[in-house]
Write a protein that holds these residues in place. Structure first.
Motif, PDB file in Angstrom:
ATOM      1  N   PHE A 101       0.832  -1.209   0.000  1.00 21.82           N
ATOM      2  CA  PHE A 101       0.000   0.000   0.000  1.00 21.82           C
ATOM      3  C   PHE A 101       0.863   1.255   0.000  1.00 21.82           C
ATOM      4  CE2 PHE A 101      -2.148   3.388   2.344  1.00 21.82           C
ATOM      5  CZ  PHE A 101      -3.297   3.525   1.586  1.00 21.82           C
ATOM      6  N   ALA A 102       1.970   1.213   0.717  1.00 20.64           N
ATOM      7  CA  ALA A 102       2.810   2.402   0.864  1.00 20.64           C
ATOM      8  C   ALA A 102       3.717   2.625  -0.329  1.00 20.64           C
ATOM      9  CB  ALA A 102       3.662   2.291   2.133  1.00 20.64           C
ATOM     10  N   GLY A 103       3.938   1.559  -1.131  1.00 20.59           N
ATOM     11  CA  GLY A 103       4.869   1.680  -2.249  1.00 20.59           C
ATOM     12  C   GLY A 103       4.539   2.806  -3.196  1.00 20.59           C
ATOM     13  N   PRO A 104       3.375   2.785  -3.884  1.00 18.96           N
ATOM     14  CA  PRO A 104       3.014   3.833  -4.824  1.00 18.96           C
ATOM     15  C   PRO A 104       2.900   5.190  -4.165  1.00 18.96           C
ATOM     16  CG  PRO A 104       1.628   1.892  -5.122  1.00 18.96           C
ATOM     17  CD  PRO A 104       2.383   1.702  -3.858  1.00 18.96           C
ATOM     18  N   ALA A 105       2.416   5.237  -2.902  1.00 16.12           N
ATOM     19  CA  ALA A 105       2.219   6.513  -2.229  1.00 16.12           C
ATOM     20  C   ALA A 105       3.539   7.200  -1.949  1.00 16.12           C
ATOM     21  CB  ALA A 105       1.439   6.300  -0.940  1.00 16.12           C
ATOM     22  N   SER A 106       4.632   6.413  -1.812  1.00  8.13           N
ATOM     23  CA  SER A 106       5.927   7.008  -1.503  1.00  8.13           C
ATOM     24  C   SER A 106       6.574   7.649  -2.721  1.00  8.13           C
ATOM     25  CB  SER A 106       6.863   5.929  -0.930  1.00  8.13           C
ATOM     26  OG  SER A 106       7.126   4.941  -1.926  1.00  8.13           O
ATOM     27  N   ALA A 107       6.043   7.355  -3.908  1.00 11.62           N
ATOM     28  CA  ALA A 107       6.585   7.955  -5.128  1.00 11.62           C
ATOM     29  C   ALA A 107       6.308   9.449  -5.098  1.00 11.62           C
ATOM     30  CB  ALA A 107       5.941   7.319  -6.356  1.00 11.62           C
ATOM     31  N   HIS A 108       7.192  10.210  -5.699  1.00 12.70           N
ATOM     32  CA  HIS A 108       7.015  11.651  -5.726  1.00 12.70           C
ATOM     33  C   HIS A 108       7.868  12.268  -6.828  1.00 12.70           C
ATOM     34  CE1 HIS A 108      10.582  10.902  -3.242  1.00 12.70           C
ATOM     35  NE2 HIS A 108      10.996  12.114  -3.590  1.00 12.70           N
ATOM     36  N   ALA A 109       7.736  13.573  -7.003  1.00 10.36           N
ATOM     37  CA  ALA A 109       8.564  14.310  -7.964  1.00 10.36           C
ATOM     38  C   ALA A 109       9.432  15.270  -7.170  1.00 10.36           C
ATOM     39  CB  ALA A 109       7.673  15.081  -8.939  1.00 10.36           C
ATOM     40  N   GLU A 110      10.651  15.461  -7.611  1.00 10.09           N
ATOM     41  CA  GLU A 110      11.557  16.344  -6.880  1.00 10.09           C
ATOM     42  C   GLU A 110      12.439  17.130  -7.837  1.00 10.09           C
ATOM     43  OE1 GLU A 110      15.195  13.166  -6.009  1.00 10.09           O
ATOM     44  OE2 GLU A 110      13.864  13.745  -4.383  1.00 10.09           O
ATOM     45  N   VAL A 111      13.057  18.197  -7.313  1.00 10.22           N
ATOM     46  CA  VAL A 111      13.942  19.043  -8.106  1.00 10.22           C
ATOM     47  C   VAL A 111      15.179  19.391  -7.279  1.00 10.22           C
ATOM     48  CG1 VAL A 111      12.723  21.131  -7.358  1.00 10.22           C
ATOM     49  CG2 VAL A 111      14.131  21.201  -9.418  1.00 10.22           C
ATOM     50  N   THR A 112      16.313  19.389  -7.938  1.00  7.22           N
ATOM     51  CA  THR A 112      17.571  19.800  -7.321  1.00  7.22           C
ATOM     52  C   THR A 112      18.250  20.793  -8.256  1.00  7.22           C
ATOM     53  OG1 THR A 112      18.770  17.935  -8.322  1.00  7.22           O
ATOM     54  CG2 THR A 112      17.875  17.609  -6.108  1.00  7.22           C
ATOM     55  N   PRO A 117       2.970  23.653  -0.149  1.00  5.48           N
ATOM     56  CA  PRO A 117       2.997  23.528   1.314  1.00  5.48           C
ATOM     57  C   PRO A 117       2.321  24.726   1.971  1.00  5.48           C
ATOM     58  CG  PRO A 117       5.147  24.164   0.475  1.00  5.48           C
ATOM     59  CD  PRO A 117       4.310  23.830  -0.720  1.00  5.48           C
ATOM     60  N   GLY A 118       1.687  24.501   3.091  1.00  8.88           N
ATOM     61  CA  GLY A 118       1.008  25.580   3.810  1.00  8.88           C
ATOM     62  C   GLY A 118       1.068  25.340   5.303  1.00  8.88           C
ATOM     63  N   ASP A 119       0.168  26.009   6.017  1.00 11.05           N
ATOM     64  CA  ASP A 119       0.137  25.865   7.476  1.00 11.05           C
ATOM     65  C   ASP A 119      -0.582  24.599   7.921  1.00 11.05           C
ATOM     66  OD1 ASP A 119       1.426  28.301   7.636  1.00 11.05           O
ATOM     67  OD2 ASP A 119      -0.443  29.447   7.747  1.00 11.05           O
ATOM     68  N   GLY A 120      -1.340  23.985   7.011  1.00 13.61           N
ATOM     69  CA  GLY A 120      -2.098  22.800   7.359  1.00 13.61           C
ATOM     70  C   GLY A 120      -1.250  21.535   7.289  1.00 13.61           C
ATOM     71  N   PRO A 121      -1.908  20.393   7.178  1.00 12.93           N
ATOM     72  CA  PRO A 121      -1.182  19.120   7.085  1.00 12.93           C
ATOM     73  C   PRO A 121      -0.346  19.039   5.811  1.00 12.93           C
ATOM     74  CG  PRO A 121      -3.518  18.817   6.631  1.00 12.93           C
ATOM     75  CD  PRO A 121      -3.367  20.207   7.148  1.00 12.93           C
ATOM     76  N   GLU A 122       0.627  18.172   5.813  1.00 15.24           N
ATOM     77  CA  GLU A 122       1.520  18.024   4.661  1.00 15.24           C
ATOM     78  C   GLU A 122       0.724  17.543   3.437  1.00 15.24           C
ATOM     79  OE1 GLU A 122       5.574  15.582   3.421  1.00 15.24           O
ATOM     80  OE2 GLU A 122       4.866  15.607   5.500  1.00 15.24           O
ATOM     81  N   PRO A 123       0.931  18.174   2.271  1.00 16.19           N
ATOM     82  CA  PRO A 123       0.187  17.784   1.062  1.00 16.19           C
ATOM     83  C   PRO A 123       0.438  16.329   0.686  1.00 16.19           C
ATOM     84  CG  PRO A 123       1.330  19.868   0.740  1.00 16.19           C
ATOM     85  CD  PRO A 123       1.849  19.287   2.014  1.00 16.19           C
ATOM     86  N   GLU A 124      -0.579  15.686   0.149  1.00 17.00           N
ATOM     87  CA  GLU A 124      -0.430  14.301  -0.297  1.00 17.00           C
ATOM     88  C   GLU A 124       0.287  14.221  -1.637  1.00 17.00           C
ATOM     89  OE1 GLU A 124      -4.156  12.345  -0.353  1.00 17.00           O
ATOM     90  OE2 GLU A 124      -4.548  12.577   1.791  1.00 17.00           O
ATOM     91  N   GLU A 125       0.111  15.252  -2.464  1.00 18.00           N
ATOM     92  CA  GLU A 125       0.786  15.297  -3.767  1.00 18.00           C
ATOM     93  C   GLU A 125       1.528  16.632  -3.892  1.00 18.00           C
ATOM     94  OE1 GLU A 125      -2.590  14.629  -6.384  1.00 18.00           O
ATOM     95  OE2 GLU A 125      -2.022  12.523  -6.567  1.00 18.00           O
ATOM     96  N   PRO A 126       2.612  16.780  -3.142  1.00 17.96           N
ATOM     97  CA  PRO A 126       3.328  18.059  -3.102  1.00 17.96           C
ATOM     98  C   PRO A 126       4.076  18.367  -4.399  1.00 17.96           C
ATOM     99  CG  PRO A 126       4.580  16.379  -1.948  1.00 17.96           C
ATOM    100  CD  PRO A 126       3.262  15.756  -2.309  1.00 17.96           C
ATOM    101  N   ALA A 127       4.083  19.635  -4.756  1.00 12.96           N
ATOM    102  CA  ALA A 127       4.859  20.073  -5.907  1.00 12.96           C
ATOM    103  C   ALA A 127       6.340  20.077  -5.526  1.00 12.96           C
ATOM    104  CB  ALA A 127       4.429  21.476  -6.327  1.00 12.96           C
ATOM    105  N   PRO A 128       7.231  19.793  -6.476  1.00 14.17           N
ATOM    106  CA  PRO A 128       8.657  19.866  -6.171  1.00 14.17           C
ATOM    107  C   PRO A 128       9.036  21.287  -5.737  1.00 14.17           C
ATOM    108  CG  PRO A 128       8.278  18.739  -8.245  1.00 14.17           C
ATOM    109  CD  PRO A 128       6.978  19.350  -7.843  1.00 14.17           C
ATOM    110  N   VAL A 129       9.738  21.415  -4.635  1.00 20.09           N
ATOM    111  CA  VAL A 129      10.122  22.725  -4.104  1.00 20.09           C
ATOM    112  C   VAL A 129      11.639  22.795  -3.968  1.00 20.09           C
ATOM    113  CG1 VAL A 129       9.978  24.300  -2.136  1.00 20.09           C
ATOM    114  CG2 VAL A 129       7.950  23.033  -2.868  1.00 20.09           C
ATOM    115  N   LEU A 130      12.200  23.904  -4.436  1.00 22.75           N
ATOM    116  CA  LEU A 130      13.642  24.125  -4.354  1.00 22.75           C
ATOM    117  C   LEU A 130      13.903  25.242  -3.342  1.00 22.75           C
ATOM    118  CD1 LEU A 130      16.487  23.491  -5.518  1.00 22.75           C
ATOM    119  CD2 LEU A 130      16.087  25.342  -7.169  1.00 22.75           C
TER     120      LEU A 130
END
Length: 243
Positions: free
Chosen positions: A24-35, A143-156
């Motif tokens: 169950f956690a496998g697909p949910a752990s996938a994400h997009a990132e930027v460096t 990201p905001g003041d609430g809970p952590e987004p489930e599908e967060p945008a890549p942030v640098l």
């Protein structure tokens, strides 16, 4: 014996639960990132590396769309590296990369060079990923003041700008096709108007010329009549004198 069986059953249930949790956690752990090669405000010629982790079990990546944050124009970005056969297309708010589908389970990695990073503390790059099986992942939550987004945008995250660093002016964007068409239509309309004005002027010139010719003819006839009348009067006087 009953205790041993109970322990075995508990062990089997625990293993199944762990496996289910992992699955169950496998697909949910996938994400997009930027460096970045230089994550510093106002840094120039920075190479950004985007990584989209594969999460589809039946399709490979075919397209990645990135929305650029404020301060970075599409004209400031050039492609540095992408999957084989993939091409970049600029959009009004960012760019799209697409091409032959990647193998199932293969991450989508590409690099772009940015002319200059804006003077900001962080930059969010909303990203939309499309797979060959129709699956679409939208990493667009900020990201905001609430809970952590489930599908967060890549942030640098950026370091403060170097001393003396100044923002450079972005190159002027090329006129859009609509603007070019409007300019062309306007030029065409101006040309047509000029042509119409030219025709009107020529018509007026012809009318004036005809009017002048008519006036000259009338004057000529009048002068002729006066000459003939004068000549007749002179002949009449000569004859009367002779008589």
């Amino acid at each position: 014996m009953s205790t041993v069986r109970t322990m075995r059953r508990l062990g089997a249930v625990s293993a199944a639960a762990i496996a289910a949790t992992i699955a169950f956690a496998g697909p949910a752990s996938a994400h997009a990132e930027v460096t970045a090669s230089n994550a510093q405000a106002l840094a120039k010629d920075v190479v950004l590396t985007f990584t989209g982790e594969a999460e589809s079990e039946s399709g490979g990546f075919t397209e990645v769309r990135v929305v650029l944050p404020e301060g970075i124009a599409p004209g400031d970005v050039t492609l540095d590296e992408a999957p084989k056969g993939w091409k970049m297309t600029s959009t009004k708010d960012g760019y799209t990369l697409s091409g032959p589908k990647l193998a199932v389970g293969t991450n989508a990695v590409h690099k772009v060079k940015v002319r200059q990073l804006p003077d900001a503390k962080s930059l969010a790059f909303k990203t939309i990923e499309t797979y060959s099986d129709g699956k679409v992942s939208r990493w667009i939550e900020l990201p905001g003041d609430g809970p952590e987004p489930e599908e967060p945008a890549p942030v640098l995250e950026l370091k403060a700008a170097a001393a003396g660093a100044k923002p450079a002016k972005s190159p002027s964007p090329s006129p859009s096709r609509d603007a070019a068409d409007k300019a062309s239509d306007k030029a065409s309309g101006t040309s047509d108007k000029a042509s119409g004005d030219s025709g009107t002027t020529e018509k007026k010139a012809d009318e004036e010329e005809n009017s002048n010719a008519g006036a000259a003819t009338a004057i000529g006839i009048s002068i002729g009549v006066l000459i003939v009348a004068g000549a007749g009067l002179w002949v009449f006087k000569q004859r009367r004198s002779a008589g």
